[in-house]
Motif scaffolding. Structure first.
Motif, PDB file in Angstrom:
ATOM      1  N   GLN A  70       0.443   0.134  -1.961  1.00  0.00           N
ATOM      2  CA  GLN A  70      -1.010   0.298  -1.813  1.00  0.00           C
ATOM      3  C   GLN A  70      -1.748  -0.633  -2.766  1.00  0.00           C
ATOM      4  N   PRO A 114       3.676   3.405   6.751  1.00  0.00           N
ATOM      5  CA  PRO A 114       2.800   4.423   7.349  1.00  0.00           C
ATOM      6  C   PRO A 114       2.108   5.320   6.316  1.00  0.00           C
ATOM      7  N   PHE A 115       2.766   5.565   5.174  1.00  0.00           N
ATOM      8  CA  PHE A 115       2.123   6.355   4.125  1.00  0.00           C
ATOM      9  C   PHE A 115       0.975   5.569   3.487  1.00  0.00           C
ATOM     10  N   ASN A 159      -0.753   3.276   5.081  1.00  0.00           N
ATOM     11  CA  ASN A 159      -1.786   3.277   6.126  1.00  0.00           C
ATOM     12  C   ASN A 159      -2.567   4.587   6.141  1.00  0.00           C
ATOM     13  N   GLU A 160      -1.902   5.694   5.804  1.00  0.00           N
ATOM     14  CA  GLU A 160      -2.567   6.993   5.739  1.00  0.00           C
ATOM     15  C   GLU A 160      -3.657   6.979   4.660  1.00  0.00           C
ATOM     16  N   ARG A 161      -3.383   6.272   3.564  1.00  0.00           N
ATOM     17  CA  ARG A 161      -4.337   6.217   2.450  1.00  0.00           C
ATOM     18  C   ARG A 161      -5.403   5.134   2.655  1.00  0.00           C
ATOM     19  N   PRO A 170      -6.310   2.777   5.709  1.00  0.00           N
ATOM     20  CA  PRO A 170      -6.031   2.393   7.097  1.00  0.00           C
ATOM     21  C   PRO A 170      -6.052   0.883   7.300  1.00  0.00           C
ATOM     22  N   LYS A 178       5.340  12.873   9.621  1.00  0.00           N
ATOM     23  CA  LYS A 178       4.093  13.580   9.316  1.00  0.00           C
ATOM     24  C   LYS A 178       2.890  12.643   9.249  1.00  0.00           C
ATOM     25  N   VAL A 179       3.144  11.359   8.960  1.00  0.00           N
ATOM     26  CA  VAL A 179       2.029  10.400   8.893  1.00  0.00           C
ATOM     27  C   VAL A 179       1.983   9.469  10.109  1.00  0.00           C
ATOM     28  N   ASN A 182      -0.693  10.069  12.663  1.00  0.00           N
ATOM     29  CA  ASN A 182      -2.076   9.653  12.385  1.00  0.00           C
ATOM     30  C   ASN A 182      -2.248   8.138  12.436  1.00  0.00           C
ATOM     31  N   ALA A 183      -1.245   7.431  12.919  1.00  0.00           N
ATOM     32  CA  ALA A 183      -1.300   5.962  12.979  1.00  0.00           C
ATOM     33  C   ALA A 183      -2.075   5.520  14.223  1.00  0.00           C
ATOM     34  N   GLU A 184      -3.339   5.225  14.046  1.00  0.00           N
ATOM     35  CA  GLU A 184      -4.199   4.843  15.178  1.00  0.00           C
ATOM     36  C   GLU A 184      -4.099   3.356  15.516  1.00  0.00           C
TER      37      GLU A 184
END
Length: 325
Positions: A97, A127-128, A130-132, A134, A224-225, A228-230
């Protein structure tokens, strides 16, 4: 042609990296952030004794497609500070990140057109991140769609199947020595040692082990994440990959709500090279020899095509937004 800049990225520990931009006068370039697989790996995805060079090759490919890239030495590896063995999964997510946020602020980078590219464990970390924060796209190479602890359990089962299926004198000897049972016992002993402490690093049978990383991978579940990957996702795995389950590509398509393009490459292994070998141990033992070959051409072609389409689509969306204004 390209321009390479050596950078030091502020994070929990300073991370050394290379920011590469295409040669030209374009004001801002889309960006790809490379996220490593497991192990003490540098910015080119090389480890001591195994120079797989994946990220160097794929960075050159991306730059040729008009993308800027950033790749970095893992915490405690190469020129980066910190201790690799003390880093847990969440530390690695924090580091990725930090690299993403640093790169988005650099001159010549379009912060609104960013892709995360993860290989192996990097396909869990991306993906984690990206969760934080995007992003606009993800590329997941040789990835998994479950908790890594479940994947490594599957790996051990495959390894033991391999031992049991060996023929001839070698197979007879390994079965006589009950190697499959010894592998299981060794894993049980190590798991008990890791779970019996909250230390980041332990010494088990004379060897230092990154216990924190192992404990966290027992609970970190990328599924789990992924839900939420759009953003658009490209996922590629080879049929000779004995590190991850090929069926996880199907799980990714089911989990990811956005556009998810998946590909299976025949005879490609976990380090993204073609092989004609069979069997768990035989494929792994070939790694040191096969790294002399370049990254698989079919994978490169798929990645180039996807990046080109992604860039064209982003340009179309940007043009439409300008018309709307």
């Amino acid at each position: 042609m390209k321009r390479e800049l050596e950078v030091m990225i502020p994070a929990a520990y300073p991370l050394a990296g290379t920011l590469t931009l295409p040669e030209g006068n374009q004001e801002k370039y889309p960006l790809i952030v490379f996220v490593h697989g497991s192990g003490d790996i540098d910015r080119d995805s090389n480890a001591k004794g195994l120079a797989i060079n994946i990220f160097k090759e794929l960075s050159d490919l991306a730059v040729a497609e008009g993308f800027a890239t950033i790749r970095y030495d893992k915490r405690g590896v190469g020129e980066s500070k910190g201790d690799f063995l003390e880093a847990g999964v969440y530390d690695l997510i924090d580091d990725a990140q930090a690299v993403l946020e640093f790169a988005k602020k650099q001159p010549g980078i379009d912060p609104d057109r960013v892709i995360l590219l993860g290989h192996s464990e990097g396909s869990i970390i991306a993906p984690f991140v990206n969760e934080r924060v995007p992003v606009n796209g993800m590329v997941l190479l040789a990835g998994t769609a479950e908790c890594l602890a479940r994947t490594t359990e599957w790996q051990r089962e495959k390894m033991m199947e391999d031992v049991r299926s060996l023929r001839g004198f070698q197979g007879w000897l390994l079965r006589l020595l009950k190697l499959d049972q010894k592998i299981e016992k060794m894993n049980e002993d190590m798991s008990k040692a890791i779970l019996s402490t909250d230390a980041a690093v332990i010494k088990h049978k004379g060897k230092k082990i990154n216990a924190k990383w192992n404990r966290e991978h027992g609970v970190v579940d990328v599924s789990k994440v992924l839900v939420n990957a759009e953003c658009p996702v490209l996922a590629i795995t080879g049929t000779k990959d004995i590190n991850v389950k090929l069926t996880d590509l199907d799980k990714m398509r089911e989990l990811i709500p956005g556009e998810c393009e998946t590909h299976v490459i025949e005879n490609m292994n976990h380090i993204l090279r073609k092989t004609d070998k069979e069997g768990f141990s035989t494929i792994i033992n070939e790694y040191k020899k096969i790294v002399k070959q370049p990254v698989d051409r079919e994978l490169k072609d798929l990645l180039s095509g996807w990046l080109s389409e992604w860039k064209n689509r982003e340009a179309t969306v940007e043009a439409a937004e300008l018309v709307m204004k």
